[in-house]
Write an enzyme that holds these catalytic residues in place. Sequence first.
Site, mmCIF file in Angstrom:
data_model
loop_
_atom_site.group_PDB
_atom_site.id
_atom_site.type_symbol
_atom_site.label_atom_id
_atom_site.label_comp_id
_atom_site.label_asym_id
_atom_site.label_seq_id
_atom_site.Cartn_x
_atom_site.Cartn_y
_atom_site.Cartn_z
ATOM 1 N N HIS A 142 -18.984 -33.390 36.706
ATOM 2 C CA HIS A 142 -19.603 -31.820 37.801
ATOM 3 C C HIS A 142 -20.745 -31.999 37.932
ATOM 4 O O HIS A 142 -21.088 -32.884 37.882
ATOM 5 C CB HIS A 142 -18.833 -30.869 36.067
ATOM 6 C CG HIS A 142 -17.639 -30.459 36.028
ATOM 7 N ND1 HIS A 142 -16.922 -31.286 35.868
ATOM 8 C CD2 HIS A 142 -16.753 -29.898 36.690
ATOM 9 C CE1 HIS A 142 -15.826 -30.707 34.857
ATOM 10 N NE2 HIS A 142 -15.440 -29.432 36.445
ATOM 11 N N LYS A 146 -24.072 -26.934 35.052
ATOM 12 C CA LYS A 146 -22.714 -26.923 34.069
ATOM 13 C C LYS A 146 -23.478 -26.759 33.408
ATOM 14 O O LYS A 146 -23.936 -28.115 33.015
ATOM 15 C CB LYS A 146 -21.962 -27.632 34.357
ATOM 16 C CG LYS A 146 -20.189 -27.507 33.934
ATOM 17 C CD LYS A 146 -19.262 -27.797 33.789
ATOM 18 C CE LYS A 146 -18.071 -27.844 32.930
ATOM 19 N NZ LYS A 146 -17.486 -26.009 33.410
HETATM 20 N N1 LIG Z 1 -11.266 -21.185 35.212
HETATM 21 C C1 LIG Z 1 -11.672 -22.295 36.299
HETATM 22 O O1 LIG Z 1 -10.736 -22.640 37.578
HETATM 23 C C2 LIG Z 1 -14.061 -22.087 37.250
HETATM 24 C C3 LIG Z 1 -13.740 -23.109 37.881
HETATM 25 C C4 LIG Z 1 -15.257 -22.515 38.253
HETATM 26 C C5 LIG Z 1 -15.741 -22.104 37.738
HETATM 27 N N2 LIG Z 1 -15.738 -21.678 35.495
HETATM 28 C C6 LIG Z 1 -16.405 -21.164 35.016
HETATM 29 O O2 LIG Z 1 -17.006 -19.926 35.665
HETATM 30 C C7 LIG Z 1 -18.270 -19.584 34.463
HETATM 31 C C8 LIG Z 1 -19.723 -19.091 36.302
HETATM 32 O O3 LIG Z 1 -19.461 -20.513 37.074
HETATM 33 P P1 LIG Z 1 -20.501 -20.528 38.484
HETATM 34 O O4 LIG Z 1 -20.456 -22.315 38.655
HETATM 35 O O5 LIG Z 1 -20.338 -19.331 39.001
HETATM 36 O O6 LIG Z 1 -21.858 -20.073 37.795
HETATM 37 P P2 LIG Z 1 -22.949 -19.368 38.200
HETATM 38 O O7 LIG Z 1 -24.461 -19.893 37.072
HETATM 39 O O8 LIG Z 1 -23.386 -19.770 39.303
HETATM 40 O O9 LIG Z 1 -22.629 -17.776 38.228
HETATM 41 C C9 LIG Z 1 -22.612 -17.074 36.883
HETATM 42 C C10 LIG Z 1 -22.925 -15.476 37.114
HETATM 43 O O10 LIG Z 1 -22.713 -14.642 35.741
HETATM 44 C C11 LIG Z 1 -23.675 -13.829 35.088
HETATM 45 N N3 LIG Z 1 -23.758 -14.385 34.246
HETATM 46 C C12 LIG Z 1 -24.275 -14.597 33.373
HETATM 47 N N4 LIG Z 1 -24.368 -14.201 32.209
HETATM 48 C C13 LIG Z 1 -23.965 -12.743 31.878
HETATM 49 C C14 LIG Z 1 -23.159 -11.578 31.408
HETATM 50 N N5 LIG Z 1 -23.624 -12.068 30.021
HETATM 51 N N6 LIG Z 1 -23.159 -10.361 32.324
HETATM 52 C C15 LIG Z 1 -22.687 -10.354 33.332
HETATM 53 N N7 LIG Z 1 -23.317 -11.504 33.885
HETATM 54 C C16 LIG Z 1 -23.499 -12.391 33.660
HETATM 55 C C17 LIG Z 1 -25.099 -14.497 36.156
HETATM 56 O O11 LIG Z 1 -26.231 -13.683 36.129
HETATM 57 C C18 LIG Z 1 -24.638 -15.503 37.460
HETATM 58 O O12 LIG Z 1 -24.572 -14.366 38.362
HETATM 59 C C19 LIG Z 1 -18.396 -20.512 33.888
HETATM 60 O O13 LIG Z 1 -18.313 -20.951 32.692
HETATM 61 C C20 LIG Z 1 -17.456 -21.718 34.795
HETATM 62 O O14 LIG Z 1 -17.687 -22.997 33.932
HETATM 63 C C21 LIG Z 1 -14.346 -21.445 35.607
#
Ligand SMILES: NC(=O)c1ccc[n+]([C@@H]2O[C@H](COP(=O)([O-])OP(=O)(O)OC[C@H]3O[C@@H](n4cnc5c(N)ncnc54)[C@H](O)[C@@H]3O)[C@@H](O)[C@H]2O)c1
Length: 254
Positions: A142, A146
């Site tokens: 990744h 991450k």
């Molecule tokens: N299930 C899937 O298919 C899948 C795919 C990709 C990513 N993910 C997961 O999704 C999550 C986000 O990934 P990303 O790459 O967009 O991350 P990112 O860091 O780009 O975005 C996360 C967002 O959430 C906000 N955030 C953080 N803590 C928060 C809280 N307590 N309350 C409200 N908002 C909050 C941050 O400000 C940010 O804007 C990760 O856990 C990642 O592993 C899952």
Amino acid sequence: MVKILISGCNGHMGRVVADICKARSDAEVVGGFDILGQGDGSFPVWSNPVQCAVEADAVIDFSSPAALENLLAFGKEKHVPLVLATTGYSEEQLAAIDAASKEVPIFRSANMSLGVNVLMELVKRCASLLGEDYDVEIVERHHNRKVDAPSGTALMLYEAAAQGLPYQPNPVYDRHAVRQRRDPHDIGISAVRGGNIVGDHEVIFAGRDEVVELKHSAMSREVFASGAVKAACYLAGVNEPGLYNMNDLVSAVV
Ligand SMILES: NC(=O)c1ccc[n+]([C@@H]2O[C@H](COP(=O)([O-])OP(=O)(O)OC[C@H]3O[C@@H](n4cnc5c(N)ncnc54)[C@H](O)[C@@H]3O)[C@@H](O)[C@H]2O)c1
């Protein structure tokens, strides 16, 4: 029209979910939650779900495990179904999700892509066909942002292999600390972090004189965002509380 709230709306995944909804005629983003506050102005954003002032049919969450408590409280109080795509939950948080799903529909998958869910089936089948004679190893790659390791998907692939194998395997995350031969019942799980790799997962069955490798590569975040929007549309039509996953979605659309 399914009205959607995006939790983590300012993040990488949140922004792709908003773009996917714009391109669909059956889904509309009515607001978002993000600790960073305001987004680009195309919908209202609140830092805490408790402030939310609009009606919605589902929440899609791609944020952080730290957001879970507020989200579960919001879902239960307003009876809004939740699609939890965030990864890295603790055992206590998984138990809290389970308990909340008795009151409100919750869809949770550490990987929203259809391809990965097919990979799970193939891994299970391969494990049951190759059995004791092949060593199983999982490698995931990744991007360098991450925070959780190994990925939630790697853990799902471990569970899929465990279901097919004739023994209960031991997950091994670190071979650095102990100097000894690999136990035949180990499944090594290795995490690589670098650059902007969207997400690769590889399951290796290494036997005597032959190796079988099953691999999935995500080329863009759209594959996950699109799966999450489909899950939200599916969940908005489900009236029964419960814990749903990709198998339910695949059975509903196929
Ligand atoms: N299930 C899937 O298919 C899948 C795919 C990709 C990513 N993910 C997961 O999704 C999550 C986000 O990934 P990303 O790459 O967009 O991350 P990112 O860091 O780009 O975005 C996360 C967002 O959430 C906000 N955030 C953080 N803590 C928060 C809280 N307590 N309350 C409200 N908002 C909050 C941050 O400000 C940010 O804007 C990760 O856990 C990642 O592993 C899952």
